[in-house]
Design a protein around this motif. Structure first.
Motif, PDB file in Angstrom:
ATOM      1  N   TRP A   1     -10.526  21.296 -23.986  1.00  0.00           N
ATOM      2  CA  TRP A   1     -11.391  20.109 -23.954  1.00  0.00           C
ATOM      3  C   TRP A   1     -12.758  20.468 -23.385  1.00  0.00           C
ATOM      4  CZ3 TRP A   1     -11.531  15.651 -26.297  1.00  0.00           C
ATOM      5  CH2 TRP A   1     -12.414  14.683 -25.857  1.00  0.00           C
ATOM      6  N   ALA A   2     -12.807  21.284 -22.372  1.00  0.00           N
ATOM      7  CA  ALA A   2     -14.080  21.691 -21.756  1.00  0.00           C
ATOM      8  C   ALA A   2     -14.930  22.459 -22.769  1.00  0.00           C
ATOM      9  CB  ALA A   2     -13.819  22.532 -20.510  1.00  0.00           C
ATOM     10  N   ARG A   3     -14.283  23.386 -23.514  1.00  0.00           N
ATOM     11  CA  ARG A   3     -15.037  24.129 -24.543  1.00  0.00           C
ATOM     12  C   ARG A   3     -15.554  23.183 -25.617  1.00  0.00           C
ATOM     13  NH1 ARG A   3     -10.652  27.713 -23.852  1.00  0.00           N
ATOM     14  NH2 ARG A   3      -9.694  26.945 -25.776  1.00  0.00           N
TER      15      ARG A   3
ATOM     16  N   ARG B   1      -7.630  13.213 -37.366  1.00  0.00           N
ATOM     17  CA  ARG B   1      -8.676  13.549 -36.388  1.00  0.00           C
ATOM     18  C   ARG B   1      -8.294  13.056 -35.006  1.00  0.00           C
ATOM     19  NH1 ARG B   1     -13.816  10.022 -35.789  1.00  0.00           N
ATOM     20  NH2 ARG B   1     -12.066   8.778 -35.085  1.00  0.00           N
ATOM     21  N   ASP B   2      -7.784  11.817 -34.954  1.00  0.00           N
ATOM     22  CA  ASP B   2      -7.386  11.250 -33.659  1.00  0.00           C
ATOM     23  C   ASP B   2      -6.252  12.064 -33.032  1.00  0.00           C
ATOM     24  OD1 ASP B   2      -9.310   9.311 -33.955  1.00  0.00           O
ATOM     25  OD2 ASP B   2      -7.920   7.734 -34.603  1.00  0.00           O
ATOM     26  N   ILE B   3      -5.292  12.494 -33.844  1.00  0.00           N
ATOM     27  CA  ILE B   3      -4.180  13.317 -33.338  1.00  0.00           C
ATOM     28  C   ILE B   3      -4.714  14.646 -32.804  1.00  0.00           C
ATOM     29  CG2 ILE B   3      -2.118  14.612 -34.034  1.00  0.00           C
ATOM     30  CD1 ILE B   3      -1.503  12.282 -35.981  1.00  0.00           C
ATOM     31  N   ALA B   4      -5.623  15.259 -33.575  1.00  0.00           N
ATOM     32  CA  ALA B   4      -6.193  16.545 -33.142  1.00  0.00           C
ATOM     33  C   ALA B   4      -6.984  16.372 -31.853  1.00  0.00           C
ATOM     34  CB  ALA B   4      -7.080  17.115 -34.239  1.00  0.00           C
ATOM     35  N   LEU B   5      -7.725  15.269 -31.694  1.00  0.00           N
ATOM     36  CA  LEU B   5      -8.471  15.025 -30.461  1.00  0.00           C
ATOM     37  C   LEU B   5      -7.523  14.802 -29.283  1.00  0.00           C
ATOM     38  CD1 LEU B   5     -11.446  12.779 -31.661  1.00  0.00           C
ATOM     39  CD2 LEU B   5     -11.568  15.115 -30.792  1.00  0.00           C
ATOM     40  N   ALA B   6      -6.413  14.106 -29.555  1.00  0.00           N
ATOM     41  CA  ALA B   6      -5.430  13.877 -28.488  1.00  0.00           C
ATOM     42  C   ALA B   6      -4.823  15.207 -28.044  1.00  0.00           C
ATOM     43  CB  ALA B   6      -4.341  12.915 -28.972  1.00  0.00           C
ATOM     44  N   GLU B   7      -4.480  16.079 -28.980  1.00  0.00           N
ATOM     45  CA  GLU B   7      -3.929  17.391 -28.625  1.00  0.00           C
ATOM     46  C   GLU B   7      -4.969  18.215 -27.868  1.00  0.00           C
ATOM     47  OE1 GLU B   7      -2.654  19.086 -32.332  1.00  0.00           O
ATOM     48  OE2 GLU B   7      -0.887  17.802 -32.455  1.00  0.00           O
ATOM     49  N   LEU B   8      -6.199  18.106 -28.301  1.00  0.00           N
ATOM     50  CA  LEU B   8      -7.277  18.837 -27.656  1.00  0.00           C
ATOM     51  C   LEU B   8      -7.466  18.344 -26.219  1.00  0.00           C
ATOM     52  CD1 LEU B   8      -9.520  20.963 -28.278  1.00  0.00           C
ATOM     53  CD2 LEU B   8     -10.995  19.044 -28.884  1.00  0.00           C
ATOM     54  N   ALA B   9      -7.384  17.038 -26.032  1.00  0.00           N
ATOM     55  CA  ALA B   9      -7.577  16.462 -24.703  1.00  0.00           C
ATOM     56  C   ALA B   9      -6.446  16.837 -23.754  1.00  0.00           C
ATOM     57  CB  ALA B   9      -7.700  14.944 -24.803  1.00  0.00           C
TER      58      ALA B   9
ATOM     59  N   VAL C   1     -16.335  19.982 -25.331  1.00  0.00           N
ATOM     60  CA  VAL C   1     -17.441  19.184 -24.794  1.00  0.00           C
ATOM     61  C   VAL C   1     -18.733  20.019 -24.767  1.00  0.00           C
ATOM     62  CG1 VAL C   1     -18.292  17.983 -22.712  1.00  0.00           C
ATOM     63  CG2 VAL C   1     -15.939  17.626 -23.506  1.00  0.00           C
ATOM     64  N   GLU C   2     -18.603  21.310 -24.427  1.00  0.00           N
ATOM     65  CA  GLU C   2     -19.783  22.198 -24.391  1.00  0.00           C
ATOM     66  C   GLU C   2     -20.386  22.407 -25.779  1.00  0.00           C
ATOM     67  OE1 GLU C   2     -18.882  25.931 -22.518  1.00  0.00           O
ATOM     68  OE2 GLU C   2     -18.201  24.957 -20.682  1.00  0.00           O
ATOM     69  N   LEU C   3     -19.521  22.429 -26.812  1.00  0.00           N
ATOM     70  CA  LEU C   3     -19.998  22.663 -28.180  1.00  0.00           C
ATOM     71  C   LEU C   3     -20.657  21.432 -28.815  1.00  0.00           C
ATOM     72  CD1 LEU C   3     -17.027  24.766 -29.617  1.00  0.00           C
ATOM     73  CD2 LEU C   3     -19.333  25.559 -29.026  1.00  0.00           C
ATOM     74  N   ARG C   4     -20.320  20.266 -28.318  1.00  0.00           N
ATOM     75  CA  ARG C   4     -20.857  19.033 -28.910  1.00  0.00           C
ATOM     76  C   ARG C   4     -22.341  18.906 -28.569  1.00  0.00           C
ATOM     77  NH1 ARG C   4     -17.450  13.863 -27.935  1.00  0.00           N
ATOM     78  NH2 ARG C   4     -19.054  13.079 -29.286  1.00  0.00           N
ATOM     79  N   PRO C   5     -23.127  18.446 -29.554  1.00  0.00           N
ATOM     80  CA  PRO C   5     -24.583  18.310 -29.301  1.00  0.00           C
ATOM     81  C   PRO C   5     -24.908  17.125 -28.435  1.00  0.00           C
ATOM     82  CG  PRO C   5     -24.086  17.857 -31.634  1.00  0.00           C
ATOM     83  CD  PRO C   5     -22.802  18.207 -30.919  1.00  0.00           C
TER      84      PRO C   5
END
Length: 188
Positions: A180-182, A166-174, A184-188
């Motif tokens: 990353w913007a998409r 999960r941390d690796i996927a978040l790092a790639e996403l960031a 952040v928009e999807l998170r509640p």
């Protein structure tokens, strides 16, 4: 030997030693040599009271021995139940597993082993079914169930692996600003 039976044997030996005829006779002789009637009577009453207490203890020990031995024996109702219900259950299990070739031979052998006569004879010569079959079968079932349960260490390692992924996927996403913007928009 079973620890409970061993303890009962020790208690029985102690009670037998206290109540040996020679020991009681010596105590009675000693009480009579005091030459004082009241002391003699009191000593004899003590001996009688101790003998009665020991008798009660011996009865309790005998009952405990009986309870232990009865718990190890199969009653005639138990033998009948096993012979009437075990073989049909084994037959059903064999049919469900598709073992038709060995079915007749195996069932014939099992019928002779689990007949009322064989069960009774084996018990009479000292075979303890509960200890020989029941205890290992219980342990086997417990280990089979335990082996299917997730191991805490394995489960913990799986959780750690998932957290790292999960941390690796978040790092790639960031690293991707649009993604990353998409996110952040999807998170509640």
């Amino acid at each position: 030997m079973d620890p409970a039976l061993q303890e009962l044997s020790v208690l029985l030996s102690e009670a037998a030693a206290r109540n040996a005829a020679a020991a009681v006779a010596d105590r009675i002789f000693e009480a009579k040599t005091r030459k004082r009637d009241k002391e003699t009577i009191a000593a004899l009453e003590d001996i009688v009271n101790e003998l009665l207490a020991d008798k009660s203890e011996l009865v309790r020990i005998a009952q405990a021995f009986d309870d232990e031995l009865v718990a190890q024996r199969l009653s005639s109702e138990d033998v009948s139940f096993i012979t009437e219900h075990l073989l049909p259950l084994i037959r059903q299990l064999m049919e469900a597993s598709g073992q038709e070739v060995l079915e007749t031979e195996m069932l014939d052998a099992l019928e002779s082993i689990f007949s009322a006569e064989t069960l009774t004879i084996m018990q009479l010569i000292g075979f303890n079914y509960r200890q020989a079959i029941g205890k290992p079968l219980t342990e086997l079932a417990a280990s089979a169930i335990a082996s299917r349960m997730p191991n805490d260490q394995t489960q913990n390692m799986d959780l750690q692996r998932a957290l790292v992924e999960r941390d690796i996927a978040l790092a790639e996403l960031a690293s991707d600003a649009d993604a990353w913007a998409r996110f952040v928009e999807l998170r509640p």
